[in-house]
Scaffold this active site. Structure first.
Site, PDB file in Angstrom:
ATOM      1  N   THR A 121       0.865  -1.184   0.000  1.00 53.36           N
ATOM      2  CA  THR A 121       0.000   0.000   0.000  1.00 53.36           C
ATOM      3  C   THR A 121       0.899   1.231   0.000  1.00 53.36           C
ATOM      4  OG1 THR A 121      -0.239  -0.208   2.407  1.00 53.36           O
ATOM      5  CG2 THR A 121      -2.004  -1.098   1.042  1.00 53.36           C
ATOM      6  N   LYS A 165       3.861  -7.014   3.850  1.00 52.14           N
ATOM      7  CA  LYS A 165       3.686  -5.586   3.616  1.00 52.14           C
ATOM      8  C   LYS A 165       3.496  -4.939   4.973  1.00 52.14           C
ATOM      9  CE  LYS A 165       0.445  -3.293   3.390  1.00 52.14           C
ATOM     10  NZ  LYS A 165      -0.104  -2.241   4.329  1.00 52.14           N
ATOM     11  N   THR A 203       1.697  -9.260  11.404  1.00 54.17           N
ATOM     12  CA  THR A 203       2.013  -7.979  10.797  1.00 54.17           C
ATOM     13  C   THR A 203       0.832  -7.632   9.922  1.00 54.17           C
ATOM     14  OG1 THR A 203       3.577  -6.753   9.461  1.00 54.17           O
ATOM     15  CG2 THR A 203       3.189  -9.025   8.830  1.00 54.17           C
ATOM     16  N   ASN A 236      -0.679  10.219   5.928  1.00 54.28           N
ATOM     17  CA  ASN A 236      -1.908   9.779   6.591  1.00 54.28           C
ATOM     18  C   ASN A 236      -2.998  10.840   6.622  1.00 54.28           C
ATOM     19  OD1 ASN A 236      -1.529   6.940   7.818  1.00 54.28           O
ATOM     20  ND2 ASN A 236       0.417   7.955   8.150  1.00 54.28           N
ATOM     21  N   THR A 281      -7.633   9.080  -0.256  1.00 49.03           N
ATOM     22  CA  THR A 281      -7.624   9.534  -1.647  1.00 49.03           C
ATOM     23  C   THR A 281      -6.330   9.169  -2.351  1.00 49.03           C
ATOM     24  OG1 THR A 281      -6.802  11.684  -0.916  1.00 49.03           O
ATOM     25  CG2 THR A 281      -9.171  11.437  -1.185  1.00 49.03           C
TER      26      THR A 281
END
Length: 425
Positions: A155, A181, A192, A420, A425
């Site tokens: 991400t 990730k 995790t 953050n 978006t």
């Protein structure tokens, strides 16, 4: 015999019998890289998992816990871009649709399919996009597919994270590989954000779970980026037995060797996750030695790297050791302040931890700033030089016992807030 292993290429497909792939399904409209991964074993595996301790658990986590309860699995499908968390019955049903579709495609039992997601919380998963891309995903499974899969679970990560190794267990060559990730919302507690381990070792489901919990306690659970435990934290391990070693069904030399290999693998991954914290400019490692128990050593180390004040000081390369003592003091873990010493260490030119196991660079420098409960007059310029390196160690020396513990984190930067502030978006 001392443990030894060789790190190799291959990630989750390094072990015999495992293939993987990743494709782009546009789960998040702005995504331009793979967002859906599949890992498959040609044989049914013994399996185990550890999951988030957050009371709010993603629907895919609930389904995967149900499916892995029998200690078996053969495939894992995972997506980024949507966490499928706080989505109720519809979310659970969507996760189940993935499992059923993968099972039909691969001609396996749907209960042997594990499902994980990561991304935005509170939006229904566009499951049709995943199902429509399943043929391409499954038909592209290969030994090289780990390269596509490792990207699909990212991400806000800036680097993919994978490791593989081989070692000897019971006279047989055993391979173990992993990908994960994690960059933000990382305060790991039994897992995790997404972690996958594959091995061709032969080991019972019961001993596999025991090994995973032992290893996670000293590796993944000692990582914190921002103090937030995700709704989706999951660490899975699948073992298909194709290495041909005698099945590990109890504690002993073979089990110990398996745990050692797992620790070596997971330690590498813990560092990679900490080094890639959202907005991070340096990896911060805290080593506590001389504690009365391992639990206290690890707890104190993690309290230090969790402190926002400590993290901010490292961003500014400020040798503010008082914040370290403060964090230890409120942690709730035992130590004797009057017998505590603190030093900072780094290696000139050290790089944050990604692709190799060494902090490459010049000579190591260290400076003690606090000695047996008493502040020291130290060279501020040397301290700043040490703390400016990309990888910095805090050494906390106690005199309460012989236990030690390590935790990994990063600095707190302006970019963490920027990332953050507009995550959706």
């Amino acid at each position: 015999m001392a443990f030894s292993c060789n790190f190799i290429d291959g990630g989750v497909t390094a072990a015999q019998g495992f293939t993987a792939n990743g494709v782009l399904n546009k789960i998040k409209a702005s995504r331009t890289t793979n967002d859906t991964a599949l890992i498959f074993s040609e044989k049914v595996c013994n399996a185990a998992g550890v999951f988030t301790q957050n009371r709010v658990k993603a629907e895919c986590v609930k389904l995967t816990r149900d499916h892995i309860a029998n200690g078996k699995a053969q495939a894992v499908i995972a997506n980024s871009g949507n966490a499928n968390a706080c989505t109720g019955k519809e979310g659970y049903d969507n996760a189940n649709k993935e499992a059923v579709a993968v099972a039909a495609k691969m001609n396996i039992n749907s209960d042997d399919v594990l499902v994980l997601s990561t991304g935005v919380i509170g939006q229904q998963l566009p499951v049709d996009k995943i199902l429509n891309g399943l043929d391409k995903l499954a038909d592209g499974l290969s030994k090289e597919g780990h390269k596509e899969a490792r990207i699909a679970i990212m991400t806000t990560d800036t680097h993919y994270k994978e490791v593989a190794l081989e070692t000897q267990i019971g006279g047989k060559t055993v391979r173990m590989g992993t990908m994960a990730k994690g960059s933000g919302m990382i305060h790991i507690n039994l897992g995790t954000m997404l972690g996958f381990i594959t091995t061709d070792a032969s080991i019972s489901s019961e001993m596999l779970e025991k090994a995973l919990r032992i290893s996670a306690a000293g590796t993944y659970n000692c990582v914190s980026i921002d103090g937030d435990t995700s709704t989706n934290d999951s660490l899975l391990i699948l073992a298909n037995g194709m290495a041909g070693n005698s099945e590990i069904t109890s504690e002993g030399a073979d089990f110990d060797a398996f745990v050692e290999a797992l620790n070596a693998l997971n330690t590498q991954m813990a560092k990679k996750i900490a080094a890639d914290g959202e907005g991070a400019t340096r990896l911060v490692t805290c080593n506590v030695v001389g504690a009365d128990t391992v639990e206290n050593a690890r707890g104190l180390a993690k309290a230090v790297i969790c402190s926002n004040l400590v993290k901010a000081a490292f961003f500014g390369a400020d040798a503010n050791w008082g914040r370290i003592l403060d964090a230890m003091g409120y942690s709730g873990f035992f130590f004797t302040p009057e017998k505590t010493s603190v030093s900072f260490l780094s290696r000139e030119g050290a790089k944050r931890y990604f692709e190799d196991g060494n902090q490459n660079g010049g000579k190591e420098s260290s400076i003690k700033v606090f000695d047996h409960g008493v502040p020291l007059n130290f060279d501020e310029d040397l301290a700043k030089k040490i703390l400016t390196e990309e990888a910095v160690d805090i050494l906390v020396e106690l005199e309460d016992g012989n236990a030690k513990g390590t935790a990994w984190g990063c600095d707190l930067t302006y970019d963490y807030v920027k990332i953050n502030g507009d995550y959706r978006t």
